[in-house]
Design a protein around this motif. Structure first.
Motif, PDB file in Angstrom:
ATOM      1  N   LEU A 176       0.844  -1.201   0.000  1.00 37.89           N
ATOM      2  CA  LEU A 176       0.000   0.000   0.000  1.00 37.89           C
ATOM      3  C   LEU A 176       0.878   1.249   0.000  1.00 37.89           C
ATOM      4  CD1 LEU A 176      -2.741  -1.321   2.383  1.00 37.89           C
ATOM      5  CD2 LEU A 176      -3.067  -0.672   0.008  1.00 37.89           C
ATOM      6  N   SER A 206      -6.687  -8.777  -6.565  1.00 37.49           N
ATOM      7  CA  SER A 206      -5.514  -8.216  -5.894  1.00 37.49           C
ATOM      8  C   SER A 206      -5.830  -7.852  -4.447  1.00 37.49           C
ATOM      9  CB  SER A 206      -5.019  -6.981  -6.641  1.00 37.49           C
ATOM     10  OG  SER A 206      -6.031  -6.011  -6.690  1.00 37.49           O
ATOM     11  N   VAL A 207      -4.770  -7.868  -3.633  1.00 38.25           N
ATOM     12  CA  VAL A 207      -4.893  -7.594  -2.201  1.00 38.25           C
ATOM     13  C   VAL A 207      -3.793  -6.622  -1.795  1.00 38.25           C
ATOM     14  CG1 VAL A 207      -4.615  -8.650   0.073  1.00 38.25           C
ATOM     15  CG2 VAL A 207      -5.910  -9.822  -1.670  1.00 38.25           C
ATOM     16  N   GLY A 208      -4.168  -5.562  -1.090  1.00 38.12           N
ATOM     17  CA  GLY A 208      -3.181  -4.587  -0.618  1.00 38.12           C
ATOM     18  C   GLY A 208      -2.677  -4.958   0.766  1.00 38.12           C
ATOM     19  N   VAL A 209      -1.381  -4.773   1.003  1.00 36.50           N
ATOM     20  CA  VAL A 209      -0.795  -5.108   2.313  1.00 36.50           C
ATOM     21  C   VAL A 209       0.164  -4.013   2.765  1.00 36.50           C
ATOM     22  CG1 VAL A 209      -0.906  -7.597   1.969  1.00 36.50           C
ATOM     23  CG2 VAL A 209       1.139  -6.372   1.270  1.00 36.50           C
ATOM     24  N   GLU A 210       0.364  -3.957   4.070  1.00 38.73           N
ATOM     25  CA  GLU A 210       1.393  -3.082   4.619  1.00 38.73           C
ATOM     26  C   GLU A 210       2.744  -3.741   4.378  1.00 38.73           C
ATOM     27  OE1 GLU A 210       1.252  -0.121   5.909  1.00 38.73           O
ATOM     28  OE2 GLU A 210      -0.923   0.046   5.830  1.00 38.73           O
ATOM     29  N   VAL A 213       4.314  -5.988   7.308  1.00 41.99           N
ATOM     30  CA  VAL A 213       3.716  -7.249   7.783  1.00 41.99           C
ATOM     31  C   VAL A 213       4.693  -8.399   7.496  1.00 41.99           C
ATOM     32  CG1 VAL A 213       1.877  -8.921   7.322  1.00 41.99           C
ATOM     33  CG2 VAL A 213       1.337  -6.505   7.487  1.00 41.99           C
ATOM     34  N   PRO A 218      -1.828 -15.963   5.834  1.00 38.34           N
ATOM     35  CA  PRO A 218      -3.304 -16.015   5.720  1.00 38.34           C
ATOM     36  C   PRO A 218      -3.782 -15.699   4.298  1.00 38.34           C
ATOM     37  CG  PRO A 218      -2.673 -14.829   7.704  1.00 38.34           C
ATOM     38  CD  PRO A 218      -1.412 -15.078   6.933  1.00 38.34           C
ATOM     39  N   GLN A 219      -3.205 -14.663   3.704  1.00 41.04           N
ATOM     40  CA  GLN A 219      -3.644 -14.284   2.364  1.00 41.04           C
ATOM     41  C   GLN A 219      -3.191 -15.292   1.311  1.00 41.04           C
ATOM     42  OE1 GLN A 219      -5.696 -11.535   2.120  1.00 41.04           O
ATOM     43  NE2 GLN A 219      -6.092 -12.743   0.285  1.00 41.04           N
ATOM     44  N   GLN A 222      -5.437 -18.162   1.240  1.00 44.40           N
ATOM     45  CA  GLN A 222      -6.690 -17.839   0.561  1.00 44.40           C
ATOM     46  C   GLN A 222      -6.502 -17.857  -0.972  1.00 44.40           C
ATOM     47  OE1 GLN A 222      -8.377 -13.941   0.987  1.00 44.40           O
ATOM     48  NE2 GLN A 222     -10.409 -14.771   1.333  1.00 44.40           N
TER      49      GLN A 222
ATOM     50  N   ILE B  14       1.694 -18.641  15.167  1.00 44.28           N
ATOM     51  CA  ILE B  14       2.073 -17.232  15.356  1.00 44.28           C
ATOM     52  C   ILE B  14       1.772 -16.804  16.797  1.00 44.28           C
ATOM     53  CG2 ILE B  14       1.537 -14.851  14.613  1.00 44.28           C
ATOM     54  CD1 ILE B  14       3.079 -16.471  12.538  1.00 44.28           C
ATOM     55  N   LEU B 223       7.695  -4.113  15.087  1.00 47.88           N
ATOM     56  CA  LEU B 223       6.299  -4.566  15.118  1.00 47.88           C
ATOM     57  C   LEU B 223       6.041  -5.587  16.239  1.00 47.88           C
ATOM     58  CD1 LEU B 223       3.870  -3.742  13.465  1.00 47.88           C
ATOM     59  CD2 LEU B 223       4.264  -5.709  11.991  1.00 47.88           C
ATOM     60  N   SER B 255      -5.023 -14.058  12.176  1.00 48.82           N
ATOM     61  CA  SER B 255      -5.045 -15.040  11.091  1.00 48.82           C
ATOM     62  C   SER B 255      -6.444 -15.162  10.477  1.00 48.82           C
ATOM     63  CB  SER B 255      -4.579 -16.397  11.627  1.00 48.82           C
ATOM     64  OG  SER B 255      -4.359 -17.275  10.573  1.00 48.82           O
ATOM     65  N   VAL B 259      -8.803 -12.897   6.747  1.00 51.61           N
ATOM     66  CA  VAL B 259      -9.508 -13.571   5.658  1.00 51.61           C
ATOM     67  C   VAL B 259     -11.024 -13.481   5.790  1.00 51.61           C
ATOM     68  CG1 VAL B 259      -9.799 -15.793   4.498  1.00 51.61           C
ATOM     69  CG2 VAL B 259      -7.573 -15.132   5.357  1.00 51.61           C
ATOM     70  N   PRO B 264     -12.094  -9.004   2.306  1.00 51.47           N
ATOM     71  CA  PRO B 264     -10.922  -9.884   2.267  1.00 51.47           C
ATOM     72  C   PRO B 264      -9.786  -9.358   1.380  1.00 51.47           C
ATOM     73  CG  PRO B 264     -12.840 -10.910   1.219  1.00 51.47           C
ATOM     74  CD  PRO B 264     -13.311  -9.649   1.842  1.00 51.47           C
ATOM     75  N   THR B 265     -10.086  -8.470   0.427  1.00 51.53           N
ATOM     76  CA  THR B 265      -8.988  -7.953  -0.407  1.00 51.53           C
ATOM     77  C   THR B 265      -8.187  -6.891   0.352  1.00 51.53           C
ATOM     78  OG1 THR B 265     -10.361  -6.228  -1.388  1.00 51.53           O
ATOM     79  CG2 THR B 265     -10.280  -8.344  -2.539  1.00 51.53           C
ATOM     80  N   ARG B 266      -8.681  -6.500   1.520  1.00 45.05           N
ATOM     81  CA  ARG B 266      -7.968  -5.503   2.324  1.00 45.05           C
ATOM     82  C   ARG B 266      -7.593  -6.063   3.694  1.00 45.05           C
ATOM     83  NH1 ARG B 266      -6.563  -0.153   0.535  1.00 45.05           N
ATOM     84  NH2 ARG B 266      -7.369  -0.128  -1.562  1.00 45.05           N
ATOM     85  N   LEU B 268      -5.403  -8.102   4.954  1.00 44.19           N
ATOM     86  CA  LEU B 268      -4.018  -8.099   5.425  1.00 44.19           C
ATOM     87  C   LEU B 268      -3.541  -6.676   5.736  1.00 44.19           C
ATOM     88  CD1 LEU B 268      -2.439 -10.623   5.888  1.00 44.19           C
ATOM     89  CD2 LEU B 268      -1.282 -10.313   3.724  1.00 44.19           C
ATOM     90  N   ALA B 269      -4.159  -5.701   5.088  1.00 45.62           N
ATOM     91  CA  ALA B 269      -3.789  -4.306   5.358  1.00 45.62           C
ATOM     92  C   ALA B 269      -4.255  -3.893   6.746  1.00 45.62           C
ATOM     93  CB  ALA B 269      -4.402  -3.391   4.303  1.00 45.62           C
ATOM     94  N   LYS B 271      -4.459  -6.017   9.271  1.00 46.27           N
ATOM     95  CA  LYS B 271      -4.026  -7.040  10.225  1.00 46.27           C
ATOM     96  C   LYS B 271      -3.496  -6.447  11.533  1.00 46.27           C
ATOM     97  CE  LYS B 271      -1.049 -11.061  10.385  1.00 46.27           C
ATOM     98  NZ  LYS B 271      -0.031 -11.826   9.701  1.00 46.27           N
ATOM     99  N   ASN B 272      -2.656  -5.425  11.423  1.00 45.15           N
ATOM    100  CA  ASN B 272      -2.068  -4.851  12.632  1.00 45.15           C
ATOM    101  C   ASN B 272      -3.096  -4.109  13.479  1.00 45.15           C
ATOM    102  OD1 ASN B 272       0.429  -5.855  12.004  1.00 45.15           O
ATOM    103  ND2 ASN B 272       0.999  -4.064  10.803  1.00 45.15           N
TER     104      ASN B 272
END
Lengths: 404, 299
Positions: A176, A206-210, A213, A218-219, A222, B14, B223, B255, B259, B264-266, B268-269, B271-272
């Motif tokens: 991101l 598509s999936v946005g991530v930091e 991380v 998990p992603q 999926q 984890i 983190l 975890s 999902v 779900p497309t966001r 992981l963004a 997650k924290n």
């Protein structure tokens, strides 16, 4: 007596101040100061920033060995921007205050976005080395030039390969940041608007991530449930390595049915093999050249000098940083002056034979990102076929190479 | 359903790692009544120590983890002697501020020192057990299984030491009342040093264990350090069982939440953010955390 002594000290201090001031540094016959910017510490991609600084130092030493620029010594002041926009802006201001006549570098688009604002206000010619977001040149600032390709320029070619290779179920994981979001946008537009080689509609998820991380599992699990045939990894630095490694651990990619395209420059660094190991086998990545397309003497000379000095193979980012310093120096030489407007005029006219090719800057304003953009960079995709393989020895898969 | 169980197992592994790290922080808070803001950097120090022991000296990976823990324990004891001891000998007037500034500054120093000494390049220690294990529909990385086993063993060991040994009881006594402990012959300064060394040693062990999985770099502790704070507040400041439960909860929330919650497309963004959300919810219902005491501060 004391008064005389006081006057003397004040006079000496005044002389010292003038000598140390930007005017003094850039005065006739004094050294020419060039600025360098890039991440040397986290959260920035410090490994790429460090390599860019190495390349810039090499370029400056070579310039001085050849007599400097305008007959004057060249000095480099490299500022750590840490991958943070506020640090980038502060670094540009520090360089302007120190009397830099031009700045080269940067790796992160978000940081470069802050830096171009300062470059524009402080009238500081800035050659961006390795920040790709379209928005940087699309701002059309007169003092901003770019060697790295704009995302749209490069990733439309990557999308050409994805279609030509017949992929139809593509998943992407993007960071991101300005860069990641831009790449995702271009791929989504290109892949969902045109069919693949077999006339099939391409499904793109598509999936946005930091970037920070560490666990992408998990992603990736999926994604695995979606049975994709291509995973596009649009995360730079350590995150990019971790995705390659974790995708292999969960059995997602690279497998017989699913390929991995990892676009970070870090995938070209030796650390990729240390961190990914066998998981990196058959990873596909991008770069700006390949020996099969003709290794110019400049590339060979640069690679040799870099390896001799630092004991590691330079990446794409190092080449761009090296070229950015050299092209700035050539523009100053061509302008015959360190006046910023004269340097900008020279950069607009320049044709410089760099490591990555003959560098020139477009002045066309449509599409917007083409302004002051070097359009000549090549999009090459390679695939590692052995563990520990060097990028030069990897198999070039795009553009298709036909032996004569 | 296969995806669900895969996420549960991943969250458990984890969570165990979070638990190992956070239990060290909880131990330090329990005995010394200070929050160690350099905890993430001790985690990083353990990872680097293990990496160099394994790659330069050829020490077997699991032994290198134990030696890295010992190394970080010694560093922790020295740091306590030099920087934190004045808190308990009446030399410092504003104790809370001193502790925050000192540990925060130490964390920044350690991270930059690592950058200067080891460079920015990402490193990977050797695997504990290369390859993957297939359990029905689940594919599990062997390293993660080893790490989960080691983390469990280390935590059980910690609980045994704290609950069943003389030293553990002495630590508990100092944690409950320093003066009363001193009256019955327990040296609180020695227990402070031991608690700090053990706490950061556990963080170092977690870093050394995680190295082959999440890789080693100077910033790797930032983190996990923040997550440890979330966990010990969630579990109740100073409670080791609370920290373990909080960590396992956080592992699952992260975890599964990535999902199944939100878009779900966001996922992981965000997650924290899950940890903070969970913390807010728990604190609304139980302000002292899951197993927290009502009043805990430095005296």
């Amino acid at each position: 007596m004391l008064r005389r002594l006081g006057v003397g000290v004040l006079a000496l201090a005044a002389v010292a101040l003038v000598a140390m001031s930007p005017v003094g540094l850039q005065g006739q016959g004094g050294p020419i100061l060039l600025g360098g910017v890039g991440p040397l510490s986290e959260p920035g991609a410090a490994e790429s920033g460090a390599e860019m600084r190495m390349a810039m130092e090499l370029a400056v030493d070579e310039l001085n060995a050849q007599g400097g620029v305008l007959g004057r010594e060249v000095r480099l002041q490299f500022e750590d921007t840490r991958g943070l926009p506020e640090e980038g802006a502060a670094a540009m201001n520090r360089l302007a205050d120190a009397g830099a006549v031009g700045v080269a570098g940067e790796f992160h688009s978000a940081v470069a976005k802050a830096e171009i604002e300062v470059a524009n206000v402080r009238k500081l010619p800035f050659v961006i080395a390795e920040a790709w977001s379209d928005s940087l040149t699309a701002a059309q600032y007169p003092y901003v030039f770019r060697i790295a390709p704009a995302v749209s320029l490069f990733y439309t070619k990557v999308a050409d390969w994805i279609r030509a290779a017949g992929f139809k179920n593509v998943v992407a994981i993007y960071e991101l940041t300005d860069f990641g979001i831009d790449v995702d946008r271009v791929l989504k537009t290109e892949l969902t608007s045109k069919p693949n080689l077999y006339g099939e509609r391409i499904q793109y998820t598509s999936v946005g991530v930091e970037r920070t991380v560490p666990d992408f599992t998990p992603q990736l699990l999926q994604f695995k449930a979606q049975n994709p045939d291509l995973v596009v990894n649009i995360v730079t630095g350590t995150g990019g390595y971790l995705i390659v490694k974790q995708a292999a651990e969960v059995g997602l990619a690279t497998t017989r049915s699913t390929a991995m395209l990892a676009v970070s420059t870090s995938i070209l660094q030796p650390e990729f093999w240390e961190t990914a190991g066998e998981a990196g086998l058959f990873t596909i990545t991008k770069r700006g050249f390949h020996p099969l397309l003709g290794a110019t003497p400049a590339i060979q000379q640069f690679q040799r000098a870099f390896e001799e000095r630092y004991g590691r193979t330079p990446t794409f980012a190092a080449m761009e940083a090296y070229d950015a310093i050299k092209v700035l120096a050539a523009a100053i030489e061509q302008a015959g002056s360190t006046d910023p407007d004269a340097i900008v005029a020279a950069l607009e006219q320049i044709e410089y034979d760099g490591v990555l090719g003959t560098i020139y800057f477009s002045t066309q304003r449509e599409p917007a990102y083409m302004y002051h953009q070097w359009p000549g960079i090549r999009a090459v995709l390679i695939q590692y076929t052995e563990v520990g393989q060097k990028p030069d020895d990897a198999h070039m898969i795009w553009p298709l190479y036909l032996k004569p | 359903m296969e995806l669900f169980w895969a996420q549960v197992v991943n969250g458990l592994i984890i969570g165990l790692l979070y638990a190992l790290m956070a239990s060290g922080l909880a131990l330090i808070f329990s005995v010394l009544k200070l929050v160690n803001f350099a905890h993430g950097q001790f985690y990083m120090a353990g990872a680097f120590a293990s990496y160099y022991l394994a790659t330069l000296l050829g020490v077997p990976p699991l032994l290198s983890v134990l030696l890295a823990m010992l190394f970080v324990f010694v560093v922790g004891v020295v740091v306590h002697l030099l920087l934190l001891q004045p808190l308990y000998t009446g030399q410092v007037e504003r104790k809370d501020e001193y502790a925050i500034l000192m540990t925060f500054g130490l964390g920044i120093l350690m991270q930059n020192l690592a950058l200067a000494l080891f460079g920015p390049w990402t490193k990977k220690p050797p695997d504990f057990a290369p390859g993957v294990t297939t359990l029905g529909p689940l594919t599990l990385d062997n390293d993660r299984l080893v790490v989960a086993g080691m983390a469990t063993a280390l935590m059980l060991g910690l609980l045994w030491v704290i609950g069943r040994t003389f030293v553990g009881r002495a630590l508990q006594a100092v944690s409950q009342d320093r003066d009363a402990a001193a009256i019955v012959g327990i040296n609180p300064h020695r227990m402070n040093r031991l608690a700090f060394g053990l706490g950061v040693g556990l963080a170092g062990g977690a870093g050394a264990l995680i190295g082959p999985i999440f890789l080693v770099s100077p910033s790797m502790g930032i983190l996990p350090g923040v997550k440890s704070f979330v966990i010990i507040v969630l579990g109740g400041m100073g409670s080791i069982p609370g920290a373990i439960l909080g960590a396992l909860l956080l592992g699952q929330i992260e975890s599964l939440g990535s999902v199944y919650l939100l878009d779900p497309t966001r996922g992981l963004a965000y997650k924290n953010a899950f940890g903070v959300l969970l913390l807010a919810l728990v604190l609304l219902v139980k302000p002292t955390g899951l197993f927290g005491q009502r009043h805990v501060r430095m005296e």
